[in-house]
Every structure is written in C-alpha cells, then in structure tokens.
Scaffold this motif. Sequence first.
Motif, PDB file in Angstrom:
ATOM      1  N   ASP A   1      -9.125 -63.559   6.110  1.00  0.00           N
ATOM      2  CA  ASP A   1      -9.111 -62.549   5.053  1.00  0.00           C
ATOM      3  C   ASP A   1      -7.740 -61.865   5.053  1.00  0.00           C
ATOM      4  O   ASP A   1      -7.382 -61.195   6.022  1.00  0.00           O
ATOM      5  CB  ASP A   1     -10.221 -61.537   5.319  1.00  0.00           C
ATOM      6  CG  ASP A   1     -10.322 -60.463   4.246  1.00  0.00           C
ATOM      7  OD1 ASP A   1      -9.700 -60.614   3.175  1.00  0.00           O
ATOM      8  OD2 ASP A   1     -11.042 -59.473   4.485  1.00  0.00           O
TER       9      ASP A   1
ATOM     10  N   LYS B   1      -3.607 -65.776  -0.906  1.00  0.00           N
ATOM     11  CA  LYS B   1      -5.007 -65.963  -0.530  1.00  0.00           C
ATOM     12  C   LYS B   1      -5.078 -67.036   0.542  1.00  0.00           C
ATOM     13  O   LYS B   1      -4.216 -67.894   0.633  1.00  0.00           O
ATOM     14  CB  LYS B   1      -5.843 -66.395  -1.742  1.00  0.00           C
ATOM     15  CG  LYS B   1      -5.801 -65.425  -2.904  1.00  0.00           C
ATOM     16  CD  LYS B   1      -6.503 -64.143  -2.564  1.00  0.00           C
ATOM     17  CE  LYS B   1      -6.452 -63.189  -3.762  1.00  0.00           C
ATOM     18  NZ  LYS B   1      -6.675 -61.825  -3.376  1.00  0.00           N
TER      19      LYS B   1
ATOM     20  N   ARG C   1      -9.105 -60.735   9.939  1.00  0.00           N
ATOM     21  CA  ARG C   1      -8.442 -60.088   8.812  1.00  0.00           C
ATOM     22  C   ARG C   1      -7.036 -59.680   9.233  1.00  0.00           C
ATOM     23  O   ARG C   1      -6.846 -59.178  10.331  1.00  0.00           O
ATOM     24  CB  ARG C   1      -9.276 -58.864   8.447  1.00  0.00           C
ATOM     25  CG  ARG C   1      -8.773 -58.041   7.345  1.00  0.00           C
ATOM     26  CD  ARG C   1      -9.733 -56.908   7.070  1.00  0.00           C
ATOM     27  NE  ARG C   1     -10.875 -57.423   6.320  1.00  0.00           N
ATOM     28  CZ  ARG C   1     -11.982 -56.737   6.119  1.00  0.00           C
ATOM     29  NH1 ARG C   1     -12.126 -55.526   6.606  1.00  0.00           N
ATOM     30  NH2 ARG C   1     -12.968 -57.263   5.423  1.00  0.00           N
TER      31      ARG C   1
END
Length: 193
Positions: A22, A17, A9
């Motif tokens: 993430d 996106k 992440r």
Amino acid sequence: TAKQLGYSRVGLETNEKSSTIDLVSRVDLHPRNQNDLGKQLRRLRNKVEVIIVHGTTKSVSRQAAHDNRVDFMRFPLSGGKHLQYLDRQQAGLMRDSGAGYEVCVRDLLVEDRFQLVKRIGIIKKSLDIAMKHDLPVVASSGAQDMYGMRDPHGLASLLSLLGVDDETGLDMVSSIPNGVIAENRSKLGPNFI
C-alpha cells in the motif's frame, strides 16, 4: 524491499500504485512564508494523503500549527543560529488543530559525534514536549533509497536513543500513522461531506 522488511504500507512522495504494498502519497512542504504555505496547502490538500510541513521560520511554524490541513510538522536540525524547534506554545497550537510531530530517524545518522549529541538533544527536547502535550508522534526512516530503509523494530530501537521505549516506538511506526492515513483517506473519499 519494504515488504521484505515487514511493512504493509509505505509513504512516498509519488502517486504511483503497487499491487504488493500500500503506497501512501505524502508531501513535504518547505514554505518560504505564510502566504506560500497557504497556497501550497490549498493546492495539495485534496490530492495527497499526508502533508508534512517543515517549520523553517517561527511565522511559518505558527501558521502551520493553526491550520488543520497540516498532518505533521518537522523542524530543521541545521541552518544557522536560529533553529526552530517544537516549543510549548507551538505544541499547544498543534494540539488544537490536530497536527502531529514527525521524528525522522535519518537525522540521527551522522558521523560527527558532536553533531549527533547536539541532534539527539534537540530532537529529545521536542519529542518530550510533543508527548507532554499528547500530540500524535510518528517516526519515519526518511530513506531516500532502499539502503536508508530500516525495519519497524530497527526504527523503534533507534528511538531508544531519544528515551522512547520499544512499545511506544512501534506505535510511532505503525498504529499512529495508520490512524492518520485512515482518517485522511476517508476525507478524500467521494462520500465525505
């Protein structure tokens, strides 16, 4: 690059996106005054997952510390004689509202030895106060491109300059920000009342 460094992440100031990692939407606010802070928070809180406020003046810092829409605060390390930093009163207000403190490792990457010693002192003082007041503390690379990125263990080891042990440093890079992101995502979800 982030995936290769071991991240699952990454926080970016974009709404892009990705299928491989993430991406967390974050925004850094540099409000000029209290009114500006309020306007920016009203406009952005329901659009981004993490909000960081840079406390450039005492009035802005105190207002941000009162506001539970602020996730983390940072304080500038340059900008004149009257530097803002995390003091005990500020930390108490932040604890009551749930705001945390962000340490940006990029602030430690300077060539001037005198500046480095000064910055380590300022950040260490703020970090000690944050930890004594049980504030959530996160560490970020502050990277502006892929060359400024550090792997999680590299970030944690740079925090050792501030007296942070490896385990705590890894928590600042992983579990603490992940907890805040999970909470904010649930608040941004359609089922949140």
